[in-house]
Write an enzyme that holds these catalytic residues in place. Structure first.
Site, mmCIF file in Angstrom:
data_model
loop_
_atom_site.group_PDB
_atom_site.id
_atom_site.type_symbol
_atom_site.label_atom_id
_atom_site.label_comp_id
_atom_site.label_asym_id
_atom_site.label_seq_id
_atom_site.Cartn_x
_atom_site.Cartn_y
_atom_site.Cartn_z
ATOM 1 N N ARG A 94 0.817 -1.223 0.000
ATOM 2 C CA ARG A 94 0.000 0.000 0.000
ATOM 3 C C ARG A 94 0.844 1.263 0.000
ATOM 4 O O ARG A 94 0.396 2.322 -0.440
ATOM 5 C CB ARG A 94 -0.989 -0.031 1.176
ATOM 6 C CG ARG A 94 -2.177 -0.947 0.892
ATOM 7 C CD ARG A 94 -2.943 -1.320 2.118
ATOM 8 N NE ARG A 94 -2.382 -2.498 2.754
ATOM 9 C CZ ARG A 94 -2.536 -2.807 4.028
ATOM 10 N NH1 ARG A 94 -3.216 -2.023 4.821
ATOM 11 N NH2 ARG A 94 -1.990 -3.905 4.507
ATOM 12 N N GLU A 131 2.246 -5.968 13.598
ATOM 13 C CA GLU A 131 1.148 -6.052 14.574
ATOM 14 C C GLU A 131 0.537 -7.455 14.515
ATOM 15 O O GLU A 131 0.038 -7.971 15.491
ATOM 16 C CB GLU A 131 0.099 -4.990 14.209
ATOM 17 C CG GLU A 131 -0.974 -4.762 15.237
ATOM 18 C CD GLU A 131 -2.014 -3.742 14.764
ATOM 19 O OE1 GLU A 131 -1.880 -3.190 13.665
ATOM 20 O OE2 GLU A 131 -2.981 -3.538 15.515
HETATM 21 P P1 AMP Z 1 3.552 -1.530 12.024
HETATM 22 O O1 AMP Z 1 4.826 -2.148 11.486
HETATM 23 O O2 AMP Z 1 3.083 -2.186 13.263
HETATM 24 O O3 AMP Z 1 3.678 -0.029 12.153
HETATM 25 O O4 AMP Z 1 2.424 -1.819 10.949
HETATM 26 C C1 AMP Z 1 2.314 -1.047 9.784
HETATM 27 C C2 AMP Z 1 2.107 -1.883 8.563
HETATM 28 O O5 AMP Z 1 1.150 -2.907 8.755
HETATM 29 C C3 AMP Z 1 1.608 -1.041 7.420
HETATM 30 O O6 AMP Z 1 2.232 -1.477 6.216
HETATM 31 C C4 AMP Z 1 0.121 -1.272 7.395
HETATM 32 O O7 AMP Z 1 -0.353 -1.353 6.097
HETATM 33 C C5 AMP Z 1 -0.086 -2.585 8.139
HETATM 34 N N1 AMP Z 1 -1.040 -2.474 9.257
HETATM 35 C C6 AMP Z 1 -0.767 -2.635 10.586
HETATM 36 N N2 AMP Z 1 -1.843 -2.505 11.348
HETATM 37 C C7 AMP Z 1 -2.860 -2.253 10.494
HETATM 38 C C8 AMP Z 1 -4.252 -1.991 10.689
HETATM 39 N N3 AMP Z 1 -4.804 -1.980 11.919
HETATM 40 N N4 AMP Z 1 -5.003 -1.754 9.593
HETATM 41 C C9 AMP Z 1 -4.449 -1.756 8.357
HETATM 42 N N5 AMP Z 1 -3.157 -1.995 8.110
HETATM 43 C C10 AMP Z 1 -2.353 -2.245 9.165
#
Ligand code: AMP
Length: 181
Positions: free
Chosen positions: A64, A101
């Site tokens: 994305r 996550e």
């Molecule tokens: P993080 O590494 O935990 O900051 O997660 C960010 C990445 O995971 C991004 O590439 C987001 O597209 C995806 N992502 C994590 N949590 C979500 C969420 N609640 N909704 C949509 N995409 C998420």
């Protein structure tokens, strides 16, 4: 004024899907935003307004981050550098592993795409824990970039990612914040 208040129309275009991809995750789905022409254009304009002077290239995280990153790069007249999922690039790469996550992942970069000392803006759709963005920053810095700014459509501030980026010397710019996770 909170980030939510600045872009109420964009916020309304983001679809929240509960319990995807696993129970307890509120998935913030940007497909409804990018399918809306004026919403997509307003998103790119708002991101462009947050880009500081001196940025020479935009790097986006698969998948994305490619959507917003390439559109933003085009808007700014800059080149786009893809940070790809493992095994996709046909040339030697450098790689970073990180925790999500909801899982584990690896991203890769062709370091020859970065000029030494080039100021690169990192872009992704959303920052949650910051693990993905920090891996991207680490890759770009290993390739010789100066990476001290990152831009996101969505921030989940309760998960602390923007704070972690700040601790790593990166300013995180985001358009919309959702409370909780
Ligand atoms: P993080 O590494 O935990 O900051 O997660 C960010 C990445 O995971 C991004 O590439 C987001 O597209 C995806 N992502 C994590 N949590 C979500 C969420 N609640 N909704 C949509 N995409 C998420």
């Amino acid at each position: 004024m909170t980030p939510e208040d600045r872009h109420p129309d964009l916020r309304a275009l983001i679809r929240t899907v509960p319990d995807f991809p696993k129970p307890g995750i509120q998935f913030r789905d940007i497909t409804t935003l990018i399918a809306h022409g004026p919403g997509l254009a307003a998103t790119i304009e708002a991101l462009a307004g947050a880009v500081p002077a001196g940025i020479a290239a935009v790097a986006g995280i698969e998948a994305r981050g490619f959507i917003f990153g390439t559109a933003l790069a085009t808007r700014l007249g800059l080149g786009f550098v893809p940070l790809r999922k493992a095994g996709k690039l046909p040339v030697p790469t450098i790689a970073e592993d990180y925790a999500l996550e909801y899982g584990e992942a690896r991203i890769e970069l062709d370091p020859t795409l970065i000029d030494d000392g080039e100021h690169v803006l990192l872009v992704d759709d959303l920052i949650a824990t910051g693990g993905t963005a920090l891996a991207g920053v680490a890759l770009l810095r290993r390739a010789g970039a100066v990476c001290d700014h990152a831009a996101f459509v969505i921030d989940l501030p309760d998960l602390g990612g923007a704070d972690r980026l700040r601790e790593a010397g990166v300013s995180a710019h985001s358009l919309i914040a959702f409370d909780g996770d």
